[in-house]
Motif scaffolding. Structure first.
Motif, short mmCIF file in Angstrom:
data_model
loop_
_atom_site.label_atom_id
_atom_site.label_comp_id
_atom_site.label_asym_id
_atom_site.label_seq_id
_atom_site.Cartn_x
_atom_site.Cartn_y
_atom_site.Cartn_z
N SER A 32 0.84 -1.19 0.00
CA SER A 32 0.00 0.00 0.00
C SER A 32 0.87 1.24 0.00
N GLN A 33 0.38 2.29 -0.64
CA GLN A 33 1.10 3.55 -0.72
C GLN A 33 0.24 4.67 -0.15
N PRO A 34 0.83 5.52 0.70
CA PRO A 34 0.07 6.62 1.30
C PRO A 34 -0.06 7.83 0.37
N ALA A 54 -8.85 1.29 -1.64
CA ALA A 54 -8.09 2.27 -0.86
C ALA A 54 -8.79 2.42 0.49
N THR A 55 -8.08 2.97 1.45
CA THR A 55 -8.66 3.24 2.76
C THR A 55 -8.41 4.71 3.10
N LEU A 82 -11.46 18.99 5.13
CA LEU A 82 -11.48 17.53 5.16
C LEU A 82 -10.27 17.03 4.37
N PRO A 83 -9.09 17.02 5.02
CA PRO A 83 -7.88 16.60 4.32
C PRO A 83 -8.03 15.19 3.74
N MET A 84 -7.41 14.99 2.60
CA MET A 84 -7.43 13.69 1.96
C MET A 84 -6.20 12.93 2.44
N GLU A 85 -6.44 11.90 3.22
CA GLU A 85 -5.37 11.01 3.68
C GLU A 85 -5.84 9.59 3.40
N MET A 86 -5.12 8.89 2.53
CA MET A 86 -5.54 7.54 2.19
C MET A 86 -4.34 6.66 1.94
N ASP A 87 -4.59 5.36 2.05
CA ASP A 87 -3.63 4.34 1.67
C ASP A 87 -4.20 3.63 0.45
N VAL A 88 -3.45 3.67 -0.64
CA VAL A 88 -3.89 3.02 -1.88
C VAL A 88 -3.31 1.61 -1.91
N SER A 89 -4.19 0.63 -2.00
CA SER A 89 -3.78 -0.78 -1.99
C SER A 89 -2.99 -1.13 -3.25
#
Length: 157
Positions: A32-34, A54-55, A82-89
């Motif tokens: 996963s990549q942040p 993604a999460t 609403l900052p965008m913070e995600m982990d892309v699988s």
């Protein structure tokens, strides 16, 4: 291997016009990549997971929300950024559209009363919705992902 911030570089953070961005992400890595990006309260977020998952993380990762394969997630909170913070699988491909509420409303001025989160009663409320990508959305997303940047038709996409 690392996260490509764009399928068709160098279009990672394409500004379509003021208050309207299209971002594309593809993770071909085995992990996963942040991704993190500031998004202020004036913007509506549409996150389309074209492939993979993604999460999303909120409130310093105390709350998480999955975005599954072939789903779209709409996020809007007019009361706070609403900052965008995600982990892309791994093996995932996403398209994010960030659009100002003013710009979005102008696109649908005739039909705005039919869009639930634009109604007067919801004007100052946060709104989150997750649903399946429709076939017509999939066609448009595919065209966005495959088009060549800086061509005559680029602004149309």
């Amino acid at each position: 291997m690392s996260l490509k911030s764009n399928v068709l570089s160098p279009r990672a953070n394409q500004l379509i016009e003021d208050g309207f961005y299209v971002l594309t992400y593809e993770n071909d890595a085995d992990i996963s990549q942040p991704i993190a990006r500031h998004v202020d309260a004036s913007l509506i977020q549409f996150h389309f997971c074209f492939r993979g998952s993604a999460t999303f993380h909120f409130n310093q990762r105390t709350y998480s929300l999955p975005l599954l394969d072939e789903h779209v997630l709409l996020l809007y909170n007019p009361q706070r950024d609403l900052p965008m913070e995600m982990d892309v699988s791994p093996n995932s491909q996403l398209v994010t559209v960030l659009i100002s509420i003013k710009k979005f409303h102008s696109l649908f001025s005739q039909e705005a009363n039919q869009i639930s989160f634009l109604s007067d009663e919801n004007a100052d409320k946060k709104y989150y919705k997750d649903h399946m990508i429709t076939p017509s959305m999939a066609v448009a997303l595919s065209q966005i992902l495959q088009h060549q940047p800086n061509t005559l038709m680029s602004r149309l996409y």
